[in-house]
Design a protein around this motif. Structure first.
Motif, PDB file in Angstrom:
ATOM      1  N   SER A  99      -3.947   6.357  -2.437  1.00 36.49           N
ATOM      2  CA  SER A  99      -4.036   5.510  -3.622  1.00 36.49           C
ATOM      3  C   SER A  99      -3.208   6.061  -4.784  1.00 36.49           C
ATOM      4  O   SER A  99      -2.688   5.294  -5.599  1.00 36.49           O
ATOM      5  N   ARG A 100      -3.063   7.380  -4.878  1.00 36.62           N
ATOM      6  CA  ARG A 100      -2.244   7.942  -5.961  1.00 36.62           C
ATOM      7  C   ARG A 100      -0.767   7.587  -5.769  1.00 36.62           C
ATOM      8  O   ARG A 100      -0.086   7.201  -6.712  1.00 36.62           O
ATOM      9  N   ASN A 111      -9.055   4.534   0.045  1.00 37.26           N
ATOM     10  CA  ASN A 111      -8.804   5.916  -0.409  1.00 37.26           C
ATOM     11  C   ASN A 111      -8.628   6.882   0.767  1.00 37.26           C
ATOM     12  O   ASN A 111      -9.193   7.981   0.779  1.00 37.26           O
ATOM     13  N   SER A 143      -0.306   3.952  -6.529  1.00 44.52           N
ATOM     14  CA  SER A 143      -0.293   3.705  -7.971  1.00 44.52           C
ATOM     15  C   SER A 143       1.060   4.040  -8.572  1.00 44.52           C
ATOM     16  O   SER A 143       1.582   3.304  -9.419  1.00 44.52           O
ATOM     17  N   ASP A 159      -7.536  -4.735  -5.063  1.00 45.44           N
ATOM     18  CA  ASP A 159      -7.674  -3.722  -4.015  1.00 45.44           C
ATOM     19  C   ASP A 159      -6.464  -2.813  -3.896  1.00 45.44           C
ATOM     20  O   ASP A 159      -6.589  -1.616  -3.660  1.00 45.44           O
ATOM     21  N   SER A 187      -5.090   1.543   3.310  1.00 44.52           N
ATOM     22  CA  SER A 187      -5.324   2.960   3.006  1.00 44.52           C
ATOM     23  C   SER A 187      -5.577   3.168   1.521  1.00 44.52           C
ATOM     24  O   SER A 187      -6.415   3.997   1.133  1.00 44.52           O
ATOM     25  N   GLU A 188      -4.871   2.399   0.689  1.00 44.10           N
ATOM     26  CA  GLU A 188      -5.112   2.480  -0.747  1.00 44.10           C
ATOM     27  C   GLU A 188      -6.517   1.995  -1.083  1.00 44.10           C
ATOM     28  O   GLU A 188      -7.261   2.648  -1.828  1.00 44.10           O
ATOM     29  N   LYS A 189      -6.892   0.868  -0.528  1.00 45.62           N
ATOM     30  CA  LYS A 189      -8.211   0.304  -0.805  1.00 45.62           C
ATOM     31  C   LYS A 189      -9.326   1.252  -0.391  1.00 45.62           C
ATOM     32  O   LYS A 189     -10.331   1.416  -1.109  1.00 45.62           O
ATOM     33  N   ASP A 192      -4.909  11.409  -0.625  1.00 46.01           N
ATOM     34  CA  ASP A 192      -5.384  10.073  -0.990  1.00 46.01           C
ATOM     35  C   ASP A 192      -4.179   9.202  -1.286  1.00 46.01           C
ATOM     36  O   ASP A 192      -3.457   9.423  -2.271  1.00 46.01           O
ATOM     37  N   SER A 218      -6.301   9.178   3.628  1.00 45.87           N
ATOM     38  CA  SER A 218      -5.219  10.154   3.577  1.00 45.87           C
ATOM     39  C   SER A 218      -3.943   9.589   4.186  1.00 45.87           C
ATOM     40  O   SER A 218      -3.970   8.613   4.955  1.00 45.87           O
TER      41      SER A 218
END
Length: 456
Positions: A441-442, A118, A445, A64, A114-116, A439, A120
């Protein structure tokens, strides 16, 4: 608003948005984010951080969310444990007083969730600020809990994290009430654990349990809707406080967070800054020192309890160790607190020069309760003294700004040694401008997969 019930607290969380929060609070939260990211990454290279990372990695499961600086993704609750534990392993976490709440227990769950999902950066900030507000206001109301030996940062942080997770997941008032209630049943933390691994990982438990509570509530799981108030409610059991009135949003408590300069208990920072000032002013050499004494109150003595620490964790709660580090190390930072230095015969002998006088008659409380005197007596009889009032980074008197936090972030990233200069700048820019990130998630990452790590 004045919240006197679990439901009123939930109503505040559901109704309040980022637009309702003052710009100065939002801007300060963003630089707190940069402070957190640096310590989170640095902590993954430390022994206590790596133990929990290995524990999480062995669990497997759905990928996740990322564990910063490791190239590992894990289920959202486990990523939260690993990141919060890593950040707290540095003891660089930023704190607010007198409620004694820390940031390292609040950033990881909102980052991971928030990453899971997606989401802001604006949604992340909104949830973070509201969750911290809930936890900190409960800390102010339930201050008797700390006096009984409970750890507000972990226990009440769990409830705040449930509120934050509920906000990120878009739960309604009834669901948020259930999440808070479920979190109350998972709220724990013990003051006596300071100086141990258990103290460190409590930050991870509070995030994990908060997310768990919100996810269960989203599925229809319930708890008593009046769990915080009244006879046999959480406030009554935890702090002998069955009634409360929380001034939610009346000057957001995240704006009261002090940013740490040194990787050790905040109670020592003003003494360290004061001592370093005396050393510079009078060109004091360790070999010429006969003795050094710090004056503290009973409250501080219960936390700063290790005259001769035997581990890095104990050293971070040792005034004698920090005193010696001010002389022995060119810069007092993460490498000043290690298992090796804790047991090094040279350091052990040096710490014998340092005494701590506990004044039983002084007011109890944190740094706000008293000024701390330092007395340095030289072998030739000369005495240097200073009354230490302000801790560096303390919001009331010496609030840190962007440049101070950039310096802290840079030292943490240098300690970790796994990100390129280009990546460090990109992370810095994204976190400072996180409210514009579409997002999360970027960014997550980028933080999880440094190119140097992938190359190896």
């Amino acid at each position: 608003m004045g919240a006197r019930t679990t439901r009123e607290l939930a109503e505040f969380v559901v109704a309040t948005g980022l637009k309702d929060i003052p710009a100065e609070v939002v801007d300060y939260a963003k630089i707190l984010g940069l402070s957190h990211v640096g310590m989170n990454v640095a902590g993954t290279r430390m022994k206590m951080g790596q133990i929990v990372i290995r524990y999480v990695q062995a669990k497997g499961g759905v990928a996740d969310a990322g564990i910063f600086g490791t190239g590992i993704r894990a289920p959202v609750e486990y990523a939260t444990i690993a990141n919060a534990n890593a950040a707290h392993a540095t003891e660089l976490e930023d704190d607010s007083f007198p409620e004694t709440m820390y940031s390292c227990g609040h950033w990881p769950p909102v980052f991971a969730l928030s990453e899971k999902l997606n989401l802001s950066g604006a949604r992340l900030l909104e949830a973070l600020i509201l969750g911290y507000e809930v936890a900190a206001r409960l800390g102010l109301a339930f201050d008797k809990g700390m006096k009984k030996g409970w750890a507000s940062w972990a226990a009440l942080g769990t409830i705040g994290n449930a509120a934050a997770a509920s906000k990120l997941m878009g739960l309604n008032v009834d669901q948020t009430v259930a999440a808070i209630s479920l979190a109350a049943s998972q709220s724990a933390g013990i003051l006596k654990q300071t100086g141990s691994g258990a103290h460190i990982v409590e930050a991870g438990f509070s995030g994990r349990n908060g997310i768990c509570a919100a996810e269960l509530a989203s599925m229809g799981y319930t708890g008593q809707p009046d769990i915080l108030e009244g006879s046999h409610g959480f406030g009554y059991l935890w702090a002998d406080t069955p009634a409360f009135d929380l001034a939610l949003g009346d000057g957001y408590r995240i704006y009261a967070v002090g940013i740490k300069k040194y990787p050790c208990c905040f109670f020592k920072h003003r003494n360290m800054d004061g001592l370093l000032g005396l050393i510079r002013e009078h060109n004091i050499r360790w070999d010429d020192v006969s003795s050094i004494d710090h004056g503290i109150n009973v409250t501080h003595s219960q936390i700063l309890k290790y005259d001769q620490p035997t581990s890095a964790e104990e050293a971070r709660f040792s005034l004698p160790h920090c005193t010696v580090a001010c002389f022995f190390d060119e810069t007092v930072f993460l490498s000043s607190f290690s298992d090796e230095k804790a047991v090094d015969p040279k350091w052990r002998e040096a710490r014998k020069k340092v005494s701590v006088t506990v004044h039983q008659d002084w007011p109890k409380g944190g740094v706000e309760a008293f000024d701390s005197p330092i007395t340095v007596t030289m072998k030739d009889g000369t005495v240097y003294s200073k009354l230490c009032h302000d801790s560096p980074g303390e919001p009331d008197n010496s609030r840190f700004g962007v440049s101070d936090v950039l310096a802290k972030y840079g030292k943490c990233m240098e300690f970790a040694g796994i990100f390129s200069d280009r990546e460090i700048k990109e992370i810095e820019s994204s976190v400072i401008g996180i409210d514009e990130v579409k997002d999360v998630s970027r960014l997550a990452s980028l933080l999880t997969f440094p190119k140097r790590l992938q190359a190896n």
